[in-house]
Design a protein around this motif. Structure first.
Motif, PDB file in Angstrom:
ATOM      1  N   LEU A 176       0.997  -0.965  -0.139  1.00  0.00           N
ATOM      2  CA  LEU A 176       0.008   0.347  -0.147  1.00  0.00           C
ATOM      3  C   LEU A 176       1.222   1.288   0.086  1.00  0.00           C
ATOM      4  CD1 LEU A 176      -2.260  -1.181   2.794  1.00  0.00           C
ATOM      5  CD2 LEU A 176      -2.815  -1.339   0.273  1.00  0.00           C
ATOM      6  N   ALA A 177       1.037   1.989  -1.090  1.00  0.00           N
ATOM      7  CA  ALA A 177       1.146   3.430  -1.256  1.00  0.00           C
ATOM      8  C   ALA A 177       0.581   4.374  -1.962  1.00  0.00           C
ATOM      9  CB  ALA A 177       2.381   3.133  -1.392  1.00  0.00           C
ATOM     10  N   PRO A 178       0.897   5.498  -1.793  1.00  0.00           N
ATOM     11  CA  PRO A 178       0.232   6.944  -2.448  1.00  0.00           C
ATOM     12  C   PRO A 178       0.418   6.694  -3.825  1.00  0.00           C
ATOM     13  CG  PRO A 178       1.964   7.779  -0.753  1.00  0.00           C
ATOM     14  CD  PRO A 178       1.904   5.518  -0.776  1.00  0.00           C
ATOM     15  N   ALA A 179      -1.307   7.080  -4.752  1.00  0.00           N
ATOM     16  CA  ALA A 179      -1.245   7.593  -5.521  1.00  0.00           C
ATOM     17  C   ALA A 179       0.152   8.249  -6.780  1.00  0.00           C
ATOM     18  CB  ALA A 179      -2.120   7.797  -6.267  1.00  0.00           C
ATOM     19  N   LEU A 180       0.527   7.184  -7.971  1.00  0.00           N
ATOM     20  CA  LEU A 180       1.558   7.576  -8.250  1.00  0.00           C
ATOM     21  C   LEU A 180       0.399   7.725  -9.888  1.00  0.00           C
ATOM     22  CD1 LEU A 180       4.354   5.134  -8.258  1.00  0.00           C
ATOM     23  CD2 LEU A 180       3.899   7.774  -7.801  1.00  0.00           C
ATOM     24  N   ARG A 220      -7.178   1.099  -6.674  1.00  0.00           N
ATOM     25  CA  ARG A 220      -7.093   2.417  -6.298  1.00  0.00           C
ATOM     26  C   ARG A 220      -7.537   3.779  -5.698  1.00  0.00           C
ATOM     27  NH1 ARG A 220      -4.400   4.542 -12.067  1.00  0.00           N
ATOM     28  NH2 ARG A 220      -3.916   2.248 -12.594  1.00  0.00           N
ATOM     29  N   ASP A 221      -7.762   3.814  -4.601  1.00  0.00           N
ATOM     30  CA  ASP A 221      -8.212   4.508  -4.114  1.00  0.00           C
ATOM     31  C   ASP A 221      -8.184   6.630  -3.542  1.00  0.00           C
ATOM     32  OD1 ASP A 221      -9.988   2.529  -2.833  1.00  0.00           O
ATOM     33  OD2 ASP A 221      -8.944   1.725  -1.626  1.00  0.00           O
ATOM     34  N   ALA A 222      -8.904   7.228  -3.205  1.00  0.00           N
ATOM     35  CA  ALA A 222      -8.520   8.425  -2.918  1.00  0.00           C
ATOM     36  C   ALA A 222      -7.253   8.798  -2.257  1.00  0.00           C
ATOM     37  CB  ALA A 222      -9.880   9.059  -2.361  1.00  0.00           C
ATOM     38  N   ALA A 223      -7.030   8.178  -0.758  1.00  0.00           N
ATOM     39  CA  ALA A 223      -5.569   8.383  -0.396  1.00  0.00           C
ATOM     40  C   ALA A 223      -4.410   7.235  -0.541  1.00  0.00           C
ATOM     41  CB  ALA A 223      -5.908   7.899   1.409  1.00  0.00           C
ATOM     42  N   HIS A 224      -4.325   5.943  -0.961  1.00  0.00           N
ATOM     43  CA  HIS A 224      -3.391   5.468  -2.096  1.00  0.00           C
ATOM     44  C   HIS A 224      -4.045   4.123  -2.811  1.00  0.00           C
ATOM     45  CE1 HIS A 224      -5.911   3.110   1.523  1.00  0.00           C
ATOM     46  NE2 HIS A 224      -5.395   2.264   0.933  1.00  0.00           N
ATOM     47  N   TRP A 225      -2.450   3.086  -3.215  1.00  0.00           N
ATOM     48  CA  TRP A 225      -3.786   2.717  -3.960  1.00  0.00           C
ATOM     49  C   TRP A 225      -2.689   1.126  -3.505  1.00  0.00           C
ATOM     50  CZ3 TRP A 225      -1.385   4.835  -9.528  1.00  0.00           C
ATOM     51  CH2 TRP A 225      -2.158   5.973 -10.040  1.00  0.00           C
ATOM     52  N   ILE A 250       6.252   3.330   0.658  1.00  0.00           N
ATOM     53  CA  ILE A 250       5.190   2.144   1.204  1.00  0.00           C
ATOM     54  C   ILE A 250       4.780   2.619   2.921  1.00  0.00           C
ATOM     55  CG2 ILE A 250       5.099   0.214   1.704  1.00  0.00           C
ATOM     56  CD1 ILE A 250       6.769  -0.500  -0.130  1.00  0.00           C
ATOM     57  N   LEU A 251       3.559   2.977   3.064  1.00  0.00           N
ATOM     58  CA  LEU A 251       3.002   3.638   4.225  1.00  0.00           C
ATOM     59  C   LEU A 251       3.386   2.752   5.225  1.00  0.00           C
ATOM     60  CD1 LEU A 251      -0.626   3.857   3.563  1.00  0.00           C
ATOM     61  CD2 LEU A 251       0.585   4.593   2.810  1.00  0.00           C
ATOM     62  N   GLY A 252       4.215   3.130   6.523  1.00  0.00           N
ATOM     63  CA  GLY A 252       4.497   2.704   7.247  1.00  0.00           C
ATOM     64  C   GLY A 252       5.687   2.988   7.308  1.00  0.00           C
ATOM     65  N   ASP A 253       6.299   3.069   6.356  1.00  0.00           N
ATOM     66  CA  ASP A 253       7.810   2.664   6.280  1.00  0.00           C
ATOM     67  C   ASP A 253       8.655   3.750   6.843  1.00  0.00           C
ATOM     68  OD1 ASP A 253      10.413   1.984   5.514  1.00  0.00           O
ATOM     69  OD2 ASP A 253      10.104   1.875   3.218  1.00  0.00           O
ATOM     70  N   PRO A 254       9.368   4.001   7.799  1.00  0.00           N
ATOM     71  CA  PRO A 254      10.530   4.565   8.883  1.00  0.00           C
ATOM     72  C   PRO A 254      11.527   5.094   8.197  1.00  0.00           C
ATOM     73  CG  PRO A 254      10.559   2.311  10.372  1.00  0.00           C
ATOM     74  CD  PRO A 254       9.835   1.867   8.762  1.00  0.00           C
ATOM     75  N   LEU A 255      12.442   4.400   7.082  1.00  0.00           N
ATOM     76  CA  LEU A 255      13.191   4.620   6.350  1.00  0.00           C
ATOM     77  C   LEU A 255      13.646   5.635   5.417  1.00  0.00           C
ATOM     78  CD1 LEU A 255      15.116   0.856   6.970  1.00  0.00           C
ATOM     79  CD2 LEU A 255      15.189   2.771   8.283  1.00  0.00           C
TER      80      LEU A 255
END
Length: 308
Positions: A176-180, A220-225, A250-255
């Motif tokens: 899960l990650a932001p849209a491109l 594809r969702d509004a906030a993420h894909w 990627i969502l939640g990636d601290p690096l």
């Protein structure tokens, strides 16, 4: 021909580590270990000797004052005081005479590393199955959930390791990650990945590519894909670096793209990356094998809302 030496048995699921005394001035085995591992105090090594946790090549306990010589082979058991316990179940999805497939939770390391020794996927599986010949055929990050393939039988291990060396295994991840929205899919991202700063991060640089990932959009969702990622190569943190480089970390990636030391230290929101499937032709009998994780990814709820 002499018989092959068998490694010492696991203790509480943790196998012994191998050490070979290097050339140098060390008079005793204790001296050699202290010189090789300066972060571990001599008192801790003496405790290990006292418990019989430092062994010679044949598996016999050694005294701390045993004479050292270059090339001498030893085995020792690691221990970490106050080791954190990882919440989440590791499930065995498949087991036969040659292979074991496990489905691991987020934050559980595959093998001992750093502050994790007893609570690792390997140690849990050894305790659960009693199979002390288990060896992971590949690794996934501690932060990543999903499938890990283990060898059970040493005599057929190389045949399965060759699947990874020769890229004859298809690994598919969900993320899960932001849209491109400005890109066409599916796409292939290639780049040169090298070590970054701090030492545990990676970065892209100019030069001949040494990494390749195929990327598809599943929904594809509004906030993420929701993405499907297939690594052709196996560089450290490759999927995380590639997605961040494309502008969709990627969502939640601290690096990546930036280091979040607070999130990294406290195991907060899980990285939304799942090793979802492994597919290959079995090198022993040619049958098609495909394994699927039983886990799913769930996007964080918007502020002020609980799960639906």
């Amino acid at each position: 021909m002499g018989s092959a030496r068998r490694r010492p048995p696991a203790i509480d699921g943790v196998g012994a580590s191998r050490f070979q005394v290097p050339p140098g001035p060390s008079a005793t085995v204790l001296d050699a270990l202290c010189a090789a591992f300066p972060a571990i105090p001599a008192s801790q090594w003496r405790e290990r000797f006292a418990r019989g946790h430092v062994l010679d090549a044949d598996g016999h306990p050694l005294p701390a004052n045993a004479a050292a010589r270059a090339g001498l082979e030893l085995h020792y058991y690691r221990d970490v005081p106050d080791e954190p316990l990882i919440v989440g179940e590791a499930r065995v999805l498949h087991r036969d005479a040659h292979l074991l497939v496990a489905d691991k939770p987020h934050f559980l390391p595959v093998v001992p590393a750093g502050r994790f020794v007893r609570d690792t996927l390997l140690a849990r599986l050894v305790r659960q199955t009693g199979i002390d010949t288990l060896v992971p055929l590949h690794r996934i990050d501690r932060a990543t959930a999903g499938l890990v393939l283990f060898s059970v039988e040493p005599r057929t291990r190389d045949a399965y390791q060759a699947l990874f060396r020769e890229r004859r295994i298809r690994k598919r991840y969900a993320a899960l990650a932001p849209a491109l929205p400005g890109r066409s899919f599916p796409l292939t991202h290639c780049s040169r990945i090298v070590r970054g700063e701090p030492f545990f991060r990676m970065r892209e640089v100019d030069g001949e590519p040494n990494s390749e990932t195929r990327i598809e959009v599943l929904s594809r969702d509004a906030a993420h894909w929701r993405y499907a990622l297939e690594p052709v190569t196996g560089r450290k943190h490759q999927l995380r670096v590639h997605m961040a480089s494309l502008g969709a970390p990627i969502l939640g990636d601290p690096l990546y793209p930036d280091l979040d030391e607070t999130a990294l230290a406290q195991d907060g929101a899980p990285l939304q990356l799942l090793a979802q499937s492994l597919a290959f032709e079995d090198p022993l009998d040619g049958t098609a094998q495909c394994f699927e994780s039983e886990q799913s990814l769930f996007a964080p709820s918007p502020p002020g809302r609980g799960p639906g």
